[in-house]
Design an enzyme around this catalytic site. Structure first.
Site, mmCIF file in Angstrom:
data_model
loop_
_atom_site.group_PDB
_atom_site.id
_atom_site.type_symbol
_atom_site.label_atom_id
_atom_site.label_comp_id
_atom_site.label_asym_id
_atom_site.label_seq_id
_atom_site.Cartn_x
_atom_site.Cartn_y
_atom_site.Cartn_z
ATOM 1 N N GLU A 1 9.341 15.898 14.872
ATOM 2 C CA GLU A 1 9.574 15.922 13.428
ATOM 3 C C GLU A 1 8.695 16.983 12.769
ATOM 4 O O GLU A 1 7.466 16.923 12.861
ATOM 5 C CB GLU A 1 9.234 14.556 12.827
ATOM 6 N N LYS B 1 0.852 -1.191 0.000
ATOM 7 C CA LYS B 1 0.000 0.000 0.000
ATOM 8 C C LYS B 1 0.890 1.244 0.000
ATOM 9 O O LYS B 1 1.525 1.566 0.995
ATOM 10 C CB LYS B 1 -0.902 0.053 1.231
#
Length: 500
Positions: free
Chosen positions: A394, A177
């Site tokens: 992040e 995916k």
């Protein structure tokens, strides 16, 4: 705009079982340029069933290693053949420059060739000395089985290859995916696998969102291994879903990567120029949308002002635009959501006391073409500290935070003060210091006087919350294998343990 059938199950391309579709946007202008199938749980179930049959009943797991390797090399050759087309699509889909897209294709071909060479070069197992000529004992490696491979949006083709190549080399079948935002080159990769002669059912792809397709792939009872690259929150959910069946998992969950610059690295004009140039590369390549981005500059206090001033001056000159245009050095962020996230972190840092040296905003419409894209100026935030969210979390955008140190111990402490541990770098002219600091950094990859290069022969992965397991290298192949000990008694006789 007609739909591209992007779901591949048991050797056939199809639309989603529900008939749903998704528009793929060009992040340079926020306009749709492709329409693909939006798969769901039913499509995952069909794909996993096909992969299960191909593994349990098909020929691929038992295919001789030399034949599997030959197929991987054919795939590499096909990638080289289609380099320009794939690089262009990667550029348009992910927003990176077309040259970055071409380099990605080269690296993907290298990965397929590396794993082909690795499996061919192995022997038939590791013989274990049992201390008797009457015992033959050998440790062998077998494929895990059906693998769910879930990849991120920032390096769609490259990250797919780091999973697909070793999975196939080991003899597994899989369902992959790609990110629903940037799926197109992974679809092309599956097309090339079929063209290279991979048997039906071995490679399957389902395009669709993570909360449905990805979640089902992680929890499916007929899946033996889940390999996921992406964010920490999603990775935690994948691990929890896989835990119910005690599946094997491999997780690469990003990093908050320090780039440590000692003053002696800047003693010469060439050294200073190189360290500044590499700091730009570390932070701003692909607009900072890199799991190993050097978004934390940790520079020795004595050279901070000179270093940051020159860094900001050069960052202001980075040319933004559509990645396919000549002269463009940075493309847009991948989505409006990613740009909003970047703006949040910059605003948060400024509110917490950071000093803006450059950037910190969307470019003026007159400064970048085309208009309407998800562009954000390269941003340097000075005077940062460890309590700031932009320093600890992040950002995944073109944002560089600056911290300073005075001693080697302080530099190491700052670099290791993160819950992640993917990568880091140290810049110094002192070879002894370089080795000491590299040895003390708790990160899966440490560069000395460089930033960003990797080798397919060397393992990639991190410490702490950067994930579990490794990709690339011999350990990257081992992730897709089970280890079996076969103990053969060549002269069996009664044991007589029990008297009866």
């Amino acid at each position: 705009m007609s739909e591209q059938q992007s779901i591949f199950v048991d050797g056939e391309w199809r639309s989603a079982a529900s008939g749903a579709t998704r528009e793929i946007l060009d992040p340079a202008d926020a306009k749709p340029f492709a329409v693909i199938a939006e798969g769901g749980e039913a499509d995952v179930d069909a794909a996993v069933a096909a992969a299960r049959r191909a593994f349990d009943e098909g020929s691929w797991p038992g295919t001789p290693v030399a034949e599997r390797a030959a197929l991987l090399r054919r795939v590499a050759d096909l990638l080289v053949r289609d380099r320009e087309k794939i690089g262009l699509i990667e550029s348009r889909d992910a927003g990176k420059t077309v040259e970055e897209g071409r380099v990605d294709v080269d690296c993907v071909a290298d990965a397929f060739r590396y794993f082909a060479d690795l499996v061919v070069g192995e022997g038939g197992g590791r013989v274990v000395d049992a201390g008797s000529d009457e015992i033959h004992s050998v440790v062998v490696h077998e494929p895990v089985g059906v693998c769910s491979l879930i990849t991120p949006w920032n390096y769609p083709l490259l990250q797919a290859s780091w999973k697909v190549a070793p999975a196939l080399a080991a003899g597994n079948t899989f369902v992959i995916k790609p990110s629903e935002i940037t799926p197109l080159t992974t679809v092309i990769l599956v097309e090339l696998l079929a063209e290279a002669g991979l048997p039906a059912g071995v490679a399957n792809i389902v395009t669709g969102p993570g909360h449905t397709v990805g979640a089902r792939m992680a929890e499916h009872p007929d899946v033996d291994l889940v390999s996921f690259t992406g964010g920490l929150v999603s990775g935690t959910k994948v691990a929890q879903a896989a835990a119910a069946d005690v599946k094997k998992i491999a997780l690469e969950l990003g990093g908050k990567n320090p780039n440590v610059v000692f003053a002696d690295a800047c003693d010469t004009a060439e050294g200073f120029d190189t360290a500044v140039d590499q700091a730009l590369n570390a932070a701003f390549i692909h607009s900072g949308q890199v799991c190993s981005a050097g978004g934390r500059l940790i520079v020795e206090e004595s050279v901070r002002e000179r270093f940051v001033a020159e860094l900001a001056r050069r960052a202001e000159k980075i040319r933004l635009g559509r990645g396919t245009e000549d002269g463009v050095e940075c493309g847009p962020l991948v989505s409006a959501q990613q740009r909003d996230k970047t703006e949040y972190y910059v605003a948060s840092a400024l509110a917490e006391g950071a000093v803006l040296r450059c950037g910190g905003k969307r470019p003026e419409p007159s400064d970048v073409r085309p208009e309407g894209g998800y562009f954000y100026e390269p941003t340097v935030l000075d005077r940062c500290h460890r309590e700031m969210r932009a320093v600890r979390e992040e950002v995944f955008g073109p944002v560089l935070t600056v911290e300073t140190f005075r001693t080697e111990d302080e530099a190491v402490a700052l670099a290791n003060d993160t819950e992640y541990g993917l990568a880091g770098a140290v810049w110094t002219a002192d070879a002894g210091r370089a080795r000491r600091v590299a040895g003390r950094l708790r990160h899966g990859t440490v560069w000395i006087n460089d930033f960003h290069p990797y080798l397919p022969q060397a393992e990639w992965g991190g410490f702490g919350k950067s994930g579990v397991g490794r990709e690339l290298g011999p350990a990257g192949l081992a992730e897709y294998r089970e280890t079996k000990h076969v103990y053969q008694n060549l002269a069996p006789k009664p044991v007589r343990w029990f008297a009866g």
